[in-house]
Write an enzyme that holds these catalytic residues in place. Structure first.
Site, PDB file in Angstrom:
ATOM      1  N   PRO A   2       0.822  -1.192   0.000  1.00  0.00           N
ATOM      2  CA  PRO A   2       0.000   0.000   0.000  1.00  0.00           C
ATOM      3  C   PRO A   2       0.858   1.244   0.000  1.00  0.00           C
ATOM      4  O   PRO A   2       1.631   1.474   0.921  1.00  0.00           O
ATOM      5  CB  PRO A   2      -0.799  -0.117   1.303  1.00  0.00           C
ATOM      6  CG  PRO A   2      -0.333  -1.369   1.963  1.00  0.00           C
ATOM      7  CD  PRO A   2       0.944  -1.760   1.351  1.00  0.00           C
ATOM      8  N   GLU A   3       0.714   2.010  -1.029  1.00  0.00           N
ATOM      9  CA  GLU A   3       1.392   3.292  -1.129  1.00  0.00           C
ATOM     10  C   GLU A   3       0.324   4.383  -1.058  1.00  0.00           C
ATOM     11  O   GLU A   3      -0.831   4.095  -0.761  1.00  0.00           O
ATOM     12  CB  GLU A   3       2.193   3.366  -2.442  1.00  0.00           C
ATOM     13  CG  GLU A   3       3.143   2.188  -2.626  1.00  0.00           C
ATOM     14  CD  GLU A   3       3.946   2.264  -3.921  1.00  0.00           C
ATOM     15  OE1 GLU A   3       4.202   3.375  -4.400  1.00  0.00           O
ATOM     16  OE2 GLU A   3       4.301   1.208  -4.452  1.00  0.00           O
ATOM     17  N   HIS A  97      -6.455 -13.903   8.588  1.00  0.00           N
ATOM     18  CA  HIS A  97      -5.378 -13.127   9.210  1.00  0.00           C
ATOM     19  C   HIS A  97      -5.848 -11.856   9.890  1.00  0.00           C
ATOM     20  O   HIS A  97      -5.139 -10.846   9.875  1.00  0.00           O
ATOM     21  CB  HIS A  97      -4.294 -12.787   8.177  1.00  0.00           C
ATOM     22  CG  HIS A  97      -3.702 -14.001   7.523  1.00  0.00           C
ATOM     23  ND1 HIS A  97      -2.927 -14.905   8.193  1.00  0.00           N
ATOM     24  CD2 HIS A  97      -3.817 -14.459   6.259  1.00  0.00           C
ATOM     25  CE1 HIS A  97      -2.561 -15.867   7.367  1.00  0.00           C
ATOM     26  NE2 HIS A  97      -3.095 -15.629   6.186  1.00  0.00           N
ATOM     27  N   ARG A 116       1.301 -10.962   6.732  1.00  0.00           N
ATOM     28  CA  ARG A 116       2.715 -10.974   7.129  1.00  0.00           C
ATOM     29  C   ARG A 116       2.971 -10.227   8.437  1.00  0.00           C
ATOM     30  O   ARG A 116       4.059 -10.330   9.003  1.00  0.00           O
ATOM     31  CB  ARG A 116       3.573 -10.390   6.008  1.00  0.00           C
ATOM     32  CG  ARG A 116       3.677 -11.350   4.836  1.00  0.00           C
ATOM     33  CD  ARG A 116       4.356 -10.703   3.648  1.00  0.00           C
ATOM     34  NE  ARG A 116       5.795 -10.618   3.818  1.00  0.00           N
ATOM     35  CZ  ARG A 116       6.604 -10.100   2.904  1.00  0.00           C
ATOM     36  NH1 ARG A 116       6.121  -9.618   1.786  1.00  0.00           N
ATOM     37  NH2 ARG A 116       7.885 -10.079   3.105  1.00  0.00           N
TER      38      ARG A 116
END
Length: 283
Positions: A2-3, A97, A116
């Site tokens: 995500p930018e 998650h 992650r």
DNA sequence: AGTGTATCCTGCAGGC
DNA sequence: TGCCTGCAGGATACAC
């Protein structure tokens, strides 16, 4: 992942939906996404009202007001983080998650999921967040960032221009994808030093950077794999990437195969003809 | 001042 | 099919 465009997309969806809502409670399923103890985290957010949802660089900033104090809940998505708003009546399948689940007084829930777990949810006092925010560079889309400022930042750096663009203390919000795309569009080799750029080069780069960021926001971001908007949808900008991830494909401008190089431990994709290594070659 | 490396983790693609 | 390796959008700390 995500930018700036991805985070902006999430913020634009969450802001109207969360403003004025109260967080009833938070359930912490993976404590390692927090900086503090789950007990303290829960205690701080429980009962707080969401005043606003904004973006600073790649951070989602929730302004919370509790009984007497105000806090900022700052979400950095890392590589695989997702901040999802699940509306109560529909009850779609729960994402995998989930690390933190907030229940809201509307009955909706706000889920932070992150396979992650490189992302972080951090609480700050207003003073602390102001200091954190000041560590970050200017917003690329802010009119306050002028071509002159941009050029002088670059001109003082012997680092590769891509490294400069990725450095959040110099510019806030740009990641590898959009750095590569902006450099491709500007015809600038990513490994050229900032100091080697002429004023015309940096002016062109600022223009293409803003252009690609705006187009990506319009497309609701780039989903390579994990990124989802707050409503769980994929961004569609991947179809418009011209260099990133296109090793071996023809350059849309000149037909030369796009190459992948690695420096500073990250891939860069470029057209060797349109983005010559030595300055002055030009497309 | 910058770079390379390692670290935090998981999941997936590709090679064999 | 299954194992192994490499690779990934980020941020940070460290040695050099």
């Amino acid at each position: 992942m995500p930018e700036l465009p991805e985070v902006e997309t999430i913020v634009r969806q969450l802001a109207p939906a969360l403003r004025g809502q109260r967080i009833l409670k938070a359930k912490v399923l993976r404590r390692d996404v927090l900086r503090e103890s789950p007990t303290r985290f829960r205690g701080t957010v429980a009962g707080a009202e969401v005043r606003s949802v904004t973006r600073r660089g790649k951070n989602i900033v929730l302004s919370l007001s509790a009984s007497s104090t105000s806090r900022f809940l700052v979400v950095n998505l890392g590589m695989t983080g997702q901040l999802l708003l699940r509306c109560h009546p529909r009850r779609p399948a729960r994402p995998t998650h989930v690390a933190v689940a907030f229940s809201l007084d509307s009955g909706d829930s706000l889920l932070y999921a992150d396979s992650r777990r490189f992302g972080r949810l951090a609480l700050f006092s207003p003073e602390e967040w102001e200091a954190e925010s000041e560590r970050l560079g200017p917003e690329p889309l802010s009119p306050g960032l002028t071509p002159w400022t941009f050029h002088h930042g670059l001109a003082g750096s012997r680092a590769p221009v891509r490294s400069w663009l990725l450095d959040q203390t110099r510019l806030a919000g740009v990641g590898n994808i959009y750095a590569c795309e902006a450099l491709y569009r500007a015809g600038i080799h990513p490994a050229r030093t900032g100091a080697s750029l002429e004023p015309a080069d940096s002016a062109r780069l600022l223009m293409t950077l803003r252009e690609v960021l705006r187009e990506a926001i319009e497309a609701r971001g780039t989903t390579l794999r994990d990124y989802r908007t707050a409503s769980g949808e994929e961004g569609s900008f991947v179809a418009f990437l011209r260099a990133y991830g296109r090793e071996g494909e023809s350059c849309p401008r000149c037909g030369t195969p796009i190459v992948r190089i690695v420096f500073s431990n990250r891939s860069a994709f470029l057209c060797p003809r349109c983005q010559p290594e030595a300055p002055g070659g030009g497309p």
